[in-house]
Design a protein around this motif. Sequence first.
Motif, PDB file in Angstrom:
ATOM      1  N   ILE A  14      -8.282  -0.550   9.316  1.00 25.89           N
ATOM      2  CA  ILE A  14      -8.060  -2.000   9.305  1.00 25.89           C
ATOM      3  C   ILE A  14      -6.698  -2.262   8.680  1.00 25.89           C
ATOM      4  N   GLY A  15      -5.837  -2.906   9.430  1.00 30.53           N
ATOM      5  CA  GLY A  15      -4.450  -3.113   9.006  1.00 30.53           C
ATOM      6  C   GLY A  15      -3.619  -2.020   9.649  1.00 30.53           C
ATOM      7  N   THR A  16      -2.837  -2.390  10.663  1.00 34.89           N
ATOM      8  CA  THR A  16      -2.122  -1.345  11.405  1.00 34.89           C
ATOM      9  C   THR A  16      -0.609  -1.466  11.179  1.00 34.89           C
ATOM     10  N   GLY A  17      -0.243  -1.760   9.942  1.00 35.30           N
ATOM     11  CA  GLY A  17       1.180  -1.808   9.575  1.00 35.30           C
ATOM     12  C   GLY A  17       1.693  -0.400   9.319  1.00 35.30           C
ATOM     13  N   MET A  19       1.368   1.744   6.857  1.00 33.96           N
ATOM     14  CA  MET A  19       0.430   2.755   6.374  1.00 33.96           C
ATOM     15  C   MET A  19      -0.711   2.986   7.362  1.00 33.96           C
ATOM     16  N   GLY A  20      -1.283   1.897   7.866  1.00 32.05           N
ATOM     17  CA  GLY A  20      -2.402   2.024   8.795  1.00 32.05           C
ATOM     18  C   GLY A  20      -2.021   2.849  10.019  1.00 32.05           C
ATOM     19  N   ALA A  21      -0.816   2.617  10.543  1.00 33.41           N
ATOM     20  CA  ALA A  21      -0.369   3.359  11.732  1.00 33.41           C
ATOM     21  C   ALA A  21      -0.265   4.860  11.403  1.00 33.41           C
ATOM     22  N   GLU A  93      -9.087   0.885   4.800  1.00 27.07           N
ATOM     23  CA  GLU A  93      -8.399  -0.402   4.782  1.00 27.07           C
ATOM     24  C   GLU A  93      -6.960  -0.209   4.330  1.00 27.07           C
ATOM     25  N   ALA A  94      -6.018  -0.745   5.122  1.00 31.26           N
ATOM     26  CA  ALA A  94      -4.598  -0.721   4.728  1.00 31.26           C
ATOM     27  C   ALA A  94      -4.000  -2.084   5.023  1.00 31.26           C
ATOM     28  N   ILE A  95      -4.645  -3.124   4.501  1.00 31.42           N
ATOM     29  CA  ILE A  95      -4.180  -4.496   4.760  1.00 31.42           C
ATOM     30  C   ILE A  95      -3.311  -4.953   3.596  1.00 31.42           C
ATOM     31  N   VAL A  96      -3.048  -6.233   3.560  1.00 35.44           N
ATOM     32  CA  VAL A  96      -2.188  -6.807   2.530  1.00 35.44           C
ATOM     33  C   VAL A  96      -2.725  -6.471   1.114  1.00 35.44           C
ATOM     34  N   ASN A 122      -6.771   1.904   0.789  1.00 35.84           N
ATOM     35  CA  ASN A 122      -5.483   2.570   0.566  1.00 35.84           C
ATOM     36  C   ASN A 122      -4.638   1.793  -0.451  1.00 35.84           C
ATOM     37  N   THR A 123      -5.278   0.942  -1.229  1.00 32.94           N
ATOM     38  CA  THR A 123      -4.505   0.155  -2.192  1.00 32.94           C
ATOM     39  C   THR A 123      -3.622   1.048  -3.062  1.00 32.94           C
ATOM     40  N   SER A 124      -2.420   0.555  -3.365  1.00 34.73           N
ATOM     41  CA  SER A 124      -1.559   1.360  -4.236  1.00 34.73           C
ATOM     42  C   SER A 124      -1.612   0.872  -5.670  1.00 34.73           C
ATOM     43  N   MET A 144      -8.493   5.815  -1.223  1.00 35.00           N
ATOM     44  CA  MET A 144      -7.916   6.935  -0.475  1.00 35.00           C
ATOM     45  C   MET A 144      -6.453   6.569  -0.332  1.00 35.00           C
ATOM     46  N   HIS A 145      -5.682   6.963  -1.346  1.00 35.25           N
ATOM     47  CA  HIS A 145      -4.304   6.480  -1.466  1.00 35.25           C
ATOM     48  C   HIS A 145      -3.320   7.469  -0.846  1.00 35.25           C
ATOM     49  N   PHE A 146      -2.824   7.094   0.325  1.00 38.11           N
ATOM     50  CA  PHE A 146      -1.831   7.917   1.024  1.00 38.11           C
ATOM     51  C   PHE A 146      -0.440   7.538   0.559  1.00 38.11           C
ATOM     52  N   PHE A 147       0.520   8.379   0.907  1.00 34.70           N
ATOM     53  CA  PHE A 147       1.915   8.105   0.575  1.00 34.70           C
ATOM     54  C   PHE A 147       2.738   7.989   1.855  1.00 34.70           C
ATOM     55  N   ASN A 148       3.790   7.239   1.760  1.00 28.71           N
ATOM     56  CA  ASN A 148       4.599   6.889   2.916  1.00 28.71           C
ATOM     57  C   ASN A 148       5.775   7.867   3.082  1.00 28.71           C
ATOM     58  N   PRO A 149       6.051   8.415   4.233  1.00 30.74           N
ATOM     59  CA  PRO A 149       5.347   8.294   5.505  1.00 30.74           C
ATOM     60  C   PRO A 149       4.114   9.215   5.568  1.00 30.74           C
TER      61      PRO A 149
HETATM   62  P1  NAI Z   1       2.163  -3.714   6.180  1.00 29.55           P
HETATM   63  O1  NAI Z   1       2.569  -5.091   5.851  1.00 29.55           O
HETATM   64  O2  NAI Z   1       3.101  -2.835   6.920  1.00 29.55           O
HETATM   65  O3  NAI Z   1       0.789  -3.755   7.021  1.00 29.55           O
HETATM   66  C1  NAI Z   1      -0.325  -4.527   6.667  1.00 29.55           C
HETATM   67  C2  NAI Z   1      -1.060  -4.897   7.957  1.00 29.55           C
HETATM   68  O4  NAI Z   1      -2.295  -5.467   7.595  1.00 29.55           O
HETATM   69  C3  NAI Z   1      -0.312  -5.908   8.806  1.00 29.55           C
HETATM   70  O5  NAI Z   1      -0.247  -5.455  10.137  1.00 29.55           O
HETATM   71  C4  NAI Z   1      -1.158  -7.177   8.685  1.00 29.55           C
HETATM   72  O6  NAI Z   1      -1.147  -7.950   9.864  1.00 29.55           O
HETATM   73  C5  NAI Z   1      -2.524  -6.602   8.417  1.00 29.55           C
HETATM   74  N1  NAI Z   1      -3.429  -7.487   7.690  1.00 29.55           N
HETATM   75  C6  NAI Z   1      -3.141  -8.280   6.647  1.00 29.55           C
HETATM   76  N2  NAI Z   1      -4.254  -8.890   6.217  1.00 29.55           N
HETATM   77  C7  NAI Z   1      -5.276  -8.467   7.003  1.00 29.55           C
HETATM   78  C8  NAI Z   1      -6.679  -8.722   7.044  1.00 29.55           C
HETATM   79  N3  NAI Z   1      -7.242  -9.554   6.184  1.00 29.55           N
HETATM   80  N4  NAI Z   1      -7.412  -8.080   7.964  1.00 29.55           N
HETATM   81  C9  NAI Z   1      -6.840  -7.229   8.841  1.00 29.55           C
HETATM   82  N5  NAI Z   1      -5.518  -6.968   8.873  1.00 29.55           N
HETATM   83  C10 NAI Z   1      -4.750  -7.569   7.943  1.00 29.55           C
HETATM   84  O7  NAI Z   1       1.699  -3.059   4.806  1.00 29.55           O
HETATM   85  P2  NAI Z   1       1.664  -1.518   4.374  1.00 29.55           P
HETATM   86  O8  NAI Z   1       2.952  -1.168   3.745  1.00 29.55           O
HETATM   87  O9  NAI Z   1       1.151  -0.712   5.505  1.00 29.55           O
HETATM   88  O10 NAI Z   1       0.587  -1.569   3.205  1.00 29.55           O
HETATM   89  C11 NAI Z   1      -0.792  -1.700   3.458  1.00 29.55           C
HETATM   90  C12 NAI Z   1      -1.568  -1.287   2.229  1.00 29.55           C
HETATM   91  O11 NAI Z   1      -1.231   0.050   1.875  1.00 29.55           O
HETATM   92  C13 NAI Z   1      -1.315  -2.115   0.988  1.00 29.55           C
HETATM   93  O12 NAI Z   1      -2.504  -2.204   0.253  1.00 29.55           O
HETATM   94  C14 NAI Z   1      -0.288  -1.296   0.233  1.00 29.55           C
HETATM   95  O13 NAI Z   1      -0.280  -1.540  -1.136  1.00 29.55           O
HETATM   96  C15 NAI Z   1      -0.765   0.104   0.540  1.00 29.55           C
HETATM   97  N6  NAI Z   1       0.234   1.154   0.419  1.00 29.55           N
HETATM   98  C16 NAI Z   1       1.515   0.965   0.897  1.00 29.55           C
HETATM   99  C17 NAI Z   1       2.450   1.977   0.787  1.00 29.55           C
HETATM  100  C18 NAI Z   1       3.839   1.806   1.323  1.00 29.55           C
HETATM  101  O14 NAI Z   1       4.721   2.613   0.977  1.00 29.55           O
HETATM  102  N7  NAI Z   1       4.103   0.831   2.157  1.00 29.55           N
HETATM  103  C19 NAI Z   1       2.113   3.278   0.134  1.00 29.55           C
HETATM  104  C20 NAI Z   1       0.730   3.390  -0.235  1.00 29.55           C
HETATM  105  C21 NAI Z   1      -0.147   2.348  -0.130  1.00 29.55           C
END
Ligand code: NAI
Length: 503
Positions: A14-17, A19-21, A93-96, A122-124, A144-149
């Motif tokens: 859930i959340g395909t940004g 991290m999700g991707a 879950e990797a959402i906001v 995947n909360t950080s 389940m905390h992954f690291f980017n990329p």
């Molecule tokens: P991102 O902004 O690239 O992706 C988040 C995605 O979640 C977006 O596509 C958004 O449309 C979607 N989304 C938001 N609220 C939603 C909801 N209620 N239901 C379904 N989809 C929803 O964010 P990113 O960077 O992928 O981060 C996601 C999570 O991973 C966060 O909790 C972040 O703290 C964590 N994280 C991020 C890292 C990073 O380096 N970017 C590293 C490790 C963890």
Amino acid sequence: MTTPSLTAVPVLIIGTGIMGAGIAQVSVQAGHTVLLYDAREGAATEAKAKLGQTFTMLVDKGKLSADKASAMLDKVQAIHDLSEAKTAGLAIEAIVENLAVKRSLFQQLEGIVSPECVLATNTSSISVTAIANGLKHPERLVGMHFFNPVPLMKLVEVVSGLQTQKAIAEAIFELSQSWGKTPVYARSTPGFIVNRIARPFYAETLALLHEHALRPVVADACLRAVGFRMGPCELMDLIGHDTNFSVTRSVYEANFYDKRYVPSLVQAELVDGGLLGRKTGQGFYDYRETALKPSIAEYVAAPMPTAQDVTVMGQGRVADLLARRLKDLQINFTQLEDADWIGIDLDGAQLRLTDGRTATQLGKQVAVFDLPLSDAPASALAWAISGRANREWQDKAQQCLQALGFNAQQVADTPGLLVARTIAMLINEAADAVQQQVCTPEGADAAMKLGVNYPAGPFEWLAQWDSQSVVRLLNALDQHYRGERYRVSPWLVQQQYLHGLME
Ligand code: NAI
């Protein structure tokens, strides 16, 4: 409860940004059926298309067969409503990064997926315990905390909240291994392992910049010289000061404003000014096309200053390194192994490895140098001169370090200089994490090496240095700055007694 096997279950992401991707790629490559869901219309379908492009690229590079790529892509399904996710055996879950939004998502999921489905976040930075609050079955939620990329970074922090069942954490641990990752157990505490232990890497440089003790380019060069891939300033510029500052702030606030984690005014000012780093073109460095790139002076070889008596003081790795280099220079010297300091005495003038006291505190003809963790010749090394030294010793000390093969970088006379105090504080933070059973020493070492590419883990540095010197250095910093920031971890103090270093 026995450990459930998750190696063949359908995975819901859930959340395909960003991290999700990445998590989707790793899980489908490990053989799972993957369901993708995102709240933004079309985002899940876009993520699947991007995954297809990634696979095509891997096929072009010869890393994947075309058949395999298309079979994998067939296993990925973008769904448009969470109600289509009933079959999931694991939901990641990797959402906001927002507690209320994450909580409500998991509560909604509980009404959709089966009772056996494991819920992972995947909360950080948000407490896993807090996310689980309000769930019917909080015991099945785990971090389940992954690291980017994600496809490249090996580390997964498997984070247990207060109610997480051990068997659930074990299942995620085993699954991460089967995905080719290196999982490390962590207890849900602010910053978990990596984001907590890494704070001093930035904080010590920021503290020195706050005192105008050195330039960013010098800090970066000296820390790169001991094996960090990037120095703290260039790394903060890359991460973005807004992001880095907010992580520091959240760790500080979550620890009830413990001064150990206090954020830096230097970074606050960059954030306030919109100088966020690479993404805005300016941070510590100027990335605009016309900007000049600052650098440190190139290494210049120099002869050893003439002296009647040259003595290597002390013993151990650094004293041996100095002795070896003097031998290479064919300089006659004696060694006083039981001296109470480490370094070189040149006709009574002292070139000392920092023990946390400033050169000015230590005497008149005194210079202190930083911890040389690398044996590589011509590597950058910070040093400082006593405010009471004469001009002659200032020149000679610099020349002596150059003759010994260091690219000597003079900085202000600050306690613990740069590398020594940074490494000591990383060790101290890791020691506290172990004391509080956030992780094991092995877990901390693996996490820092795999999560942020440190050249060694904090406990490996501790073994290489020694706990007595680390404690001495931290106590000297504590004396100098008077505050909570440099208080020694009780775990390190215990080690002193355990190893007979204190009675
Ligand atoms: P991102 O902004 O690239 O992706 C988040 C995605 O979640 C977006 O596509 C958004 O449309 C979607 N989304 C938001 N609220 C939603 C909801 N209620 N239901 C379904 N989809 C929803 O964010 P990113 O960077 O992928 O981060 C996601 C999570 O991973 C966060 O909790 C972040 O703290 C964590 N994280 C991020 C890292 C990073 O380096 N970017 C590293 C490790 C963890």
